[in-house]
Design an enzyme around this catalytic site. Structure first.
Site, PDB file in Angstrom:
ATOM      1  N   SER A 126     -30.410  -0.774  32.380  1.00 53.46           N
ATOM      2  CA  SER A 126     -31.438  -0.683  33.422  1.00 53.46           C
ATOM      3  C   SER A 126     -32.754  -0.345  32.738  1.00 53.46           C
ATOM      4  CB  SER A 126     -31.073   0.379  34.464  1.00 53.46           C
ATOM      5  OG  SER A 126     -30.802   1.636  33.852  1.00 53.46           O
TER       6      SER A 126
ATOM      7  N   GLU B 107     -36.908   1.280  33.168  1.00 53.55           N
ATOM      8  CA  GLU B 107     -37.887   2.063  33.923  1.00 53.55           C
ATOM      9  C   GLU B 107     -39.281   1.477  33.714  1.00 53.55           C
ATOM     10  OE1 GLU B 107     -38.149   6.585  33.916  1.00 53.55           O
ATOM     11  OE2 GLU B 107     -40.035   6.064  32.907  1.00 53.55           O
TER      12      GLU B 107
ATOM     13  N   HIS C 184     -38.679   6.535  41.931  1.00 54.07           N
ATOM     14  CA  HIS C 184     -38.577   7.960  41.623  1.00 54.07           C
ATOM     15  C   HIS C 184     -39.205   8.714  42.791  1.00 54.07           C
ATOM     16  CE1 HIS C 184     -38.120   7.796  36.968  1.00 54.07           C
ATOM     17  NE2 HIS C 184     -37.609   6.706  37.521  1.00 54.07           N
TER      18      HIS C 184
ATOM     19  N   ASP D  42     -43.342  17.565  37.930  1.00 57.34           N
ATOM     20  CA  ASP D  42     -44.273  18.591  37.464  1.00 57.34           C
ATOM     21  C   ASP D  42     -45.458  18.667  38.409  1.00 57.34           C
ATOM     22  OD1 ASP D  42     -42.772  19.181  35.127  1.00 57.34           O
ATOM     23  OD2 ASP D  42     -43.568  17.357  34.205  1.00 57.34           O
TER      24      ASP D  42
ATOM     25  N   ALA E 277     -35.072  20.108  42.510  1.00 64.07           N
ATOM     26  CA  ALA E 277     -34.434  18.816  42.751  1.00 64.07           C
ATOM     27  C   ALA E 277     -33.185  18.965  43.607  1.00 64.07           C
ATOM     28  CB  ALA E 277     -34.094  18.154  41.422  1.00 64.07           C
TER      29      ALA E 277
ATOM     30  N   TYR F 232     -30.977  16.846  30.783  1.00 65.43           N
ATOM     31  CA  TYR F 232     -31.708  17.205  29.570  1.00 65.43           C
ATOM     32  C   TYR F 232     -30.739  17.622  28.467  1.00 65.43           C
ATOM     33  CZ  TYR F 232     -35.704  16.966  32.629  1.00 65.43           C
ATOM     34  OH  TYR F 232     -36.649  16.514  33.511  1.00 65.43           O
TER      35      TYR F 232
ATOM     36  N   GLN G  46     -33.200  12.648  29.808  1.00 64.98           N
ATOM     37  CA  GLN G  46     -34.425  12.557  29.018  1.00 64.98           C
ATOM     38  C   GLN G  46     -34.073  11.825  27.728  1.00 64.98           C
ATOM     39  OE1 GLN G  46     -37.550  12.220  28.259  1.00 64.98           O
ATOM     40  NE2 GLN G  46     -38.143  14.185  29.145  1.00 64.98           N
TER      41      GLN G  46
ATOM     42  N   PHE H 172     -45.753  12.463  23.523  1.00 66.64           N
ATOM     43  CA  PHE H 172     -44.800  12.525  24.640  1.00 66.64           C
ATOM     44  C   PHE H 172     -43.753  13.602  24.386  1.00 66.64           C
ATOM     45  CE2 PHE H 172     -45.195   7.788  26.085  1.00 66.64           C
ATOM     46  CZ  PHE H 172     -46.377   8.105  26.736  1.00 66.64           C
TER      47      PHE H 172
ATOM     48  N   HIS I  59     -30.302   3.288  29.920  1.00 66.93           N
ATOM     49  CA  HIS I  59     -31.503   3.186  30.748  1.00 66.93           C
ATOM     50  C   HIS I  59     -32.721   3.226  29.822  1.00 66.93           C
ATOM     51  CE1 HIS I  59     -33.798   3.556  34.484  1.00 66.93           C
ATOM     52  NE2 HIS I  59     -34.502   4.532  33.929  1.00 66.93           N
TER      53      HIS I  59
END
Length: 276
Positions: free
Chosen positions: A5, A7, A67, A99, A113, A135, A166, A206, A256
């Site tokens: 998949s 993003e 999202h 965030d 969440a 994570y 992540q 990042f 992903h």
């Protein structure tokens, strides 16, 4: 074949929209299981996600998953977005805390969440498949690894169907995370998030923001290539393809890819994996 998949992020200019269309057309050839679209937080950008999801579905034929972040939004605002996504025909949502944007004064009605997931389930039952974040190297704001695992389990207990991690470059971190959450009774699929390496300086920025570790040996090799962009991209593709192969061999349910709306870096990795 291992499912994949992609993003994307919502474009805001005509140039960005053209770039997304080119990328979507090129990556559509790989028949992704679905694509996701990141959430624009902070007022005016909220609509970009819905517009992009609609376009990805109607123009490119993707199963597109928005999202959805709970930061800064009221229950009513989230309720309206959910109604919109259901009307568009979305079957998946990536539910995240997100965030707090700079300058935004309050976190919103839902703080975590897990609360967002419970809210979606209460409003729409099983109408959406819910993906959540994970994570492997611990959330950057977590006080410790154990509390982070407990927060993850709370999202699963609230009704998450699967998790997307992540990005990381240490496969052992992924396998260790999966083993740890399995011991807690978590059985949902844990899907590795893959970040192809196209621009190492950008990747470093990042990674500093999101807490993803770049192994020292990778950073040193990248430093050795200096301004040789072709060598950086070639080495980066090898590193990521080898990571993906180890994940596949180790039983990862799917992959992903974080595309950053670029086709070539992801295509190069997929070609090295023999995925055509």
């Amino acid at each position: 074949m291992t499912p994949i998949s992609f993003e994307f992020y919502p474009p805001k200019t005509d140039e960005q929209r053209a770039q997304l269309n080119r990328t979507a057309e090129r990556l559509a050839r790989y028949a992704p299981e679905y694509v996701s679209c990141t959430f624009g937080a902070g007022g005016s950008t909220l609509s970009y996600t819905a517009e992009t999801v609609r376009h990805l579905k109607q123009h490119h034929g993707f199963d597109a998953a928005p999202h959805l972040s709970c930061v800064g939004g009221s229950r009513e605002e989230i309720r309206e977005l959910l109604k919109l996504y259901r009307a568009i025909g979305c079957k998946r949502i990536v539910a995240l805390r997100g965030d707090l944007p700079s300058g935004m004064g309050h976190a919103g009605d839902l703080r975590y969440a897990s609360e967002l997931i419970a809210f979606i389930r209460a409003e729409h039952g099983d109408a959406f498949q819910l993906e959540v974040g994970a994570y492997p190297e611990t959330h950057p704001q977590a006080s410790d690894a154990l509390s982070d695992l407990k927060h993850f389990k709370a999202k699963v207990d609230a009704g998450a169907d699967a998790a997307i991690t992540q990005y990381f470059y240490n496969a052992d971190a992924y396998f260790g995370f999966v083993e740890a959450v399995r011991r807690l009774g978590v059985e949902i699929p844990i899907i590795p998030g893959i970040m192809p390496i196209a621009n190492f300086a950008q990747l470093r920025r990042f990674s500093e923001q999101c807490g993803a570790e770049i192994p020292r040996w990778i950073a040193k090799r990248m430093a050795a290539y200096g301004d040789d962009a072709a060598a950086v991209k070639d080495f980066g593709a090898d590193v990521v393809a080898q990571l993906c192969q180890r994940l596949i061999d180790g039983g990862a349910p799917s992959l992903h890819f974080y595309t950053l709306n670029l086709a070539k870096p992801t295509q190069t990795v997929l070609q090295r994996l023999g995925i055509r």
